[in-house]
Design a protein around this motif. Structure first.
Motif, mmCIF file in Angstrom:
data_model
loop_
_atom_site.group_PDB
_atom_site.id
_atom_site.type_symbol
_atom_site.label_atom_id
_atom_site.label_comp_id
_atom_site.label_asym_id
_atom_site.label_seq_id
_atom_site.Cartn_x
_atom_site.Cartn_y
_atom_site.Cartn_z
ATOM 1 N N ASP A 135 0.842 -1.254 -0.065
ATOM 2 C CA ASP A 135 -0.047 -0.063 -0.048
ATOM 3 C C ASP A 135 0.946 1.391 0.033
ATOM 4 O O ASP A 135 2.046 1.351 0.579
ATOM 5 C CB ASP A 135 -0.791 -0.003 1.255
ATOM 6 C CG ASP A 135 -1.973 -0.888 1.138
ATOM 7 O OD1 ASP A 135 -2.370 -1.316 0.145
ATOM 8 O OD2 ASP A 135 -2.577 -1.267 2.225
ATOM 9 N N TRP A 150 0.106 1.411 -12.408
ATOM 10 C CA TRP A 150 -0.859 0.330 -13.077
ATOM 11 C C TRP A 150 0.214 -0.301 -14.268
ATOM 12 O O TRP A 150 -0.046 -1.556 -14.512
ATOM 13 C CB TRP A 150 -2.012 0.830 -13.397
ATOM 14 C CG TRP A 150 -3.093 0.114 -13.932
ATOM 15 C CD1 TRP A 150 -3.774 -0.842 -13.491
ATOM 16 C CD2 TRP A 150 -3.343 -0.047 -15.574
ATOM 17 N NE1 TRP A 150 -4.664 -1.240 -14.580
ATOM 18 C CE2 TRP A 150 -4.461 -0.855 -15.841
ATOM 19 C CE3 TRP A 150 -2.609 0.856 -16.479
ATOM 20 C CZ2 TRP A 150 -4.953 -1.141 -17.222
ATOM 21 C CZ3 TRP A 150 -3.312 0.446 -17.969
ATOM 22 C CH2 TRP A 150 -4.438 -0.533 -17.945
ATOM 23 N N ASN A 153 3.311 -2.575 -13.183
ATOM 24 C CA ASN A 153 3.005 -3.548 -12.135
ATOM 25 C C ASN A 153 1.732 -4.552 -12.932
ATOM 26 O O ASN A 153 0.893 -5.111 -11.833
ATOM 27 C CB ASN A 153 2.464 -3.001 -10.971
ATOM 28 C CG ASN A 153 3.813 -2.507 -10.270
ATOM 29 O OD1 ASN A 153 4.647 -3.174 -9.502
ATOM 30 N ND2 ASN A 153 3.807 -1.048 -10.374
ATOM 31 N N GLY A 154 1.844 -4.815 -14.183
ATOM 32 C CA GLY A 154 0.883 -5.928 -14.453
ATOM 33 C C GLY A 154 -0.301 -5.578 -14.507
ATOM 34 O O GLY A 154 -1.241 -6.448 -14.198
ATOM 35 N N PHE A 155 -0.739 -4.227 -14.611
ATOM 36 C CA PHE A 155 -2.148 -3.954 -14.739
ATOM 37 C C PHE A 155 -2.917 -3.785 -13.267
ATOM 38 O O PHE A 155 -4.044 -4.317 -13.184
ATOM 39 C CB PHE A 155 -3.030 -4.515 -15.878
ATOM 40 C CG PHE A 155 -2.547 -4.446 -17.118
ATOM 41 C CD1 PHE A 155 -2.131 -3.207 -17.575
ATOM 42 C CD2 PHE A 155 -2.278 -5.514 -17.697
ATOM 43 C CE1 PHE A 155 -1.754 -2.833 -18.883
ATOM 44 C CE2 PHE A 155 -1.696 -5.446 -19.124
ATOM 45 C CZ PHE A 155 -1.344 -4.070 -19.834
ATOM 46 N N ARG A 156 -2.051 -3.735 -12.129
ATOM 47 C CA ARG A 156 -2.685 -3.654 -10.724
ATOM 48 C C ARG A 156 -2.400 -2.407 -10.354
ATOM 49 O O ARG A 156 -1.071 -1.647 -10.143
ATOM 50 C CB ARG A 156 -1.690 -4.604 -10.073
ATOM 51 C CG ARG A 156 -2.304 -4.848 -8.383
ATOM 52 C CD ARG A 156 -1.373 -6.005 -7.638
ATOM 53 N NE ARG A 156 -0.043 -5.532 -7.526
ATOM 54 C CZ ARG A 156 0.399 -4.631 -6.645
ATOM 55 N NH1 ARG A 156 -0.383 -4.058 -5.696
ATOM 56 N NH2 ARG A 156 1.624 -4.433 -6.803
ATOM 57 N N ALA A 157 -3.379 -1.793 -9.808
ATOM 58 C CA ALA A 157 -3.547 -0.322 -9.466
ATOM 59 C C ALA A 157 -2.943 -0.474 -7.906
ATOM 60 O O ALA A 157 -2.885 -1.438 -7.190
ATOM 61 C CB ALA A 157 -4.955 0.386 -9.258
ATOM 62 N N HIS A 160 -7.274 0.374 -4.171
ATOM 63 C CA HIS A 160 -8.273 -0.451 -4.607
ATOM 64 C C HIS A 160 -9.516 0.398 -4.932
ATOM 65 O O HIS A 160 -10.147 1.288 -4.334
ATOM 66 C CB HIS A 160 -8.535 -1.492 -3.500
ATOM 67 C CG HIS A 160 -9.156 -2.624 -3.636
ATOM 68 N ND1 HIS A 160 -10.460 -2.678 -4.903
ATOM 69 C CD2 HIS A 160 -9.124 -3.877 -3.853
ATOM 70 C CE1 HIS A 160 -10.798 -3.874 -5.001
ATOM 71 N NE2 HIS A 160 -9.931 -4.833 -4.330
ATOM 72 N N SER A 183 -13.293 -4.863 -14.663
ATOM 73 C CA SER A 183 -12.403 -3.648 -14.698
ATOM 74 C C SER A 183 -13.179 -2.209 -14.779
ATOM 75 O O SER A 183 -12.053 -1.194 -15.263
ATOM 76 C CB SER A 183 -11.198 -3.855 -15.886
ATOM 77 O OG SER A 183 -10.656 -5.083 -15.636
ATOM 78 N N THR A 186 -11.653 -0.053 -12.164
ATOM 79 C CA THR A 186 -10.323 0.368 -12.461
ATOM 80 C C THR A 186 -10.208 1.569 -13.500
ATOM 81 O O THR A 186 -9.635 2.525 -13.319
ATOM 82 C CB THR A 186 -9.512 -0.661 -12.791
ATOM 83 O OG1 THR A 186 -9.562 -1.778 -11.937
ATOM 84 C CG2 THR A 186 -8.120 -0.351 -13.154
ATOM 85 N N THR A 216 -15.016 -11.734 -9.815
ATOM 86 C CA THR A 216 -13.530 -11.694 -10.176
ATOM 87 C C THR A 216 -12.904 -13.005 -10.273
ATOM 88 O O THR A 216 -11.816 -13.127 -10.448
ATOM 89 C CB THR A 216 -12.750 -10.661 -9.253
ATOM 90 O OG1 THR A 216 -13.035 -10.987 -8.111
ATOM 91 C CG2 THR A 216 -13.358 -9.274 -9.806
ATOM 92 N N ARG A 227 -9.292 -9.594 -21.568
ATOM 93 C CA ARG A 227 -8.449 -8.787 -20.677
ATOM 94 C C ARG A 227 -7.496 -7.782 -21.416
ATOM 95 O O ARG A 227 -7.732 -6.656 -20.801
ATOM 96 C CB ARG A 227 -7.654 -9.682 -19.667
ATOM 97 C CG ARG A 227 -6.909 -8.943 -18.648
ATOM 98 C CD ARG A 227 -6.184 -9.909 -17.688
ATOM 99 N NE ARG A 227 -5.713 -9.186 -16.601
ATOM 100 C CZ ARG A 227 -4.153 -8.847 -16.565
ATOM 101 N NH1 ARG A 227 -3.452 -9.157 -17.639
ATOM 102 N NH2 ARG A 227 -3.642 -8.177 -15.431
#
Length: 258
Positions: A135, A150, A153-157, A160, A183, A186, A216, A227
């Motif tokens: 975090d 994002w 890091n592999g489409f990770r925000a 949250h 998504s 996101t 999910t 995706r």
């Protein structure tokens, strides 16, 4: 607008059974004098399976509509969101006590911030919770920071989207949630960060339920072709907004993203 926080929830039949627990978490919230919350529940569809779980509370309204996914359901629910702020709450999740008051205090104190997010704990089937590392620090999130992280890091925000608390006028100006099968939250988060600064609270602001029926967790959610298409549209929207230099507040300067 009324001094009100409108909590928006999209629900479908499999998740309806969790609504009473979500309602309990709302009833345990407290707000400053003169403020109130209302809860707009929008079914993604028109079955007979959700209404029995809708709480009998004058602060709660329930509507149905054509099935189009959670983003469509939340966006159509905005027609009945008459508060200054909108808080997202998925039907199967819960808000820890104090979450609404903390979100409200952040945006009331700083008119240059458009939205807030907070730390999440997974709520496991046995009732235990689990956090995860990575975090950001408690504090502001500058424009463009979410998209950069994002992409790297592999489409990770880094925060949250299910914890979102946002100014209603900013949310409607961006058209609500994206019309994607997943998504969609996101996509909204990245769009918000392209045009406005946000805030992250390191205090827990959501218990995110993990269960066998959540969307999910389905195979379709990780279909590679879909995706890839979702991520392409999400990124294109955020970059276009940044390039157009439309900002909240107005005239807040360019957004630089990689």
């Amino acid at each position: 607008m009324p001094r009100r926080i409108t909590v928006v929830t999209a629900v479908h039949a499999p998740s309806a059974r969790f609504l009473p627990e979500a309602h309990k978490s709302l009833r345990e919230q407290w707000l400053p004098d003169g403020w109130e919350w209302n809860w707009v529940i929008q079914e993604d569809g028109g079955t007979d399976e959700v209404r029995p779980y809708v709480p009998d509370d004058e602060r709660v309204s329930f509507r149905q509509g054509r099935s189009g996914g959670p983003g469509i359901a939340r966006t159509i629910a905005l027609a009945h969101a008459d508060g200054t702020y909108v808080k997202v709450l998925d039907a199967d999740d819960q808000l820890p006590p104090g979450t609404l008051a903390r979100d409200l205090a952040v945006l009331e104190a700083d008119p240059t911030l458009g939205w807030t997010t907070s730390r999440v704990l997974d709520l496991l089937p046995d009732g235990s919770t689990a956090g995860f590392p990575g975090d950001p620090d408690d504090g502001p999130i500058e424009r463009g920071a979410v998209l950069g992280f994002w992409k790297d890091n592999g489409f990770r925000a880094p925060v949250h989207p299910a914890t979102l608390f946002v100014r209603r006028d900013l949310l409607t100006a961006l058209g609500g949630w994206m019309a994607l099968p997943a998504s969609e939250d996101t996509g909204l988060l990245l769009a918000l960060n392209a045009v406005s600064r946000g805030w992250f609270s390191a205090e827990v602001g959501l218990l995110y339920r993990k269960w066998e029926g959540q969307a999910t967790g389905q195979a379709s959610h990780v279909d590679p072709a879909e995706r890839q298409a979702r991520m392409a549209v999400v990124e294109a929207r955020a970059r276009a907004l940044a390039e157009f230099a439309w900002t909240y507040p107005a005239g807040d300067g360019p957004c630089v993203i990689r």
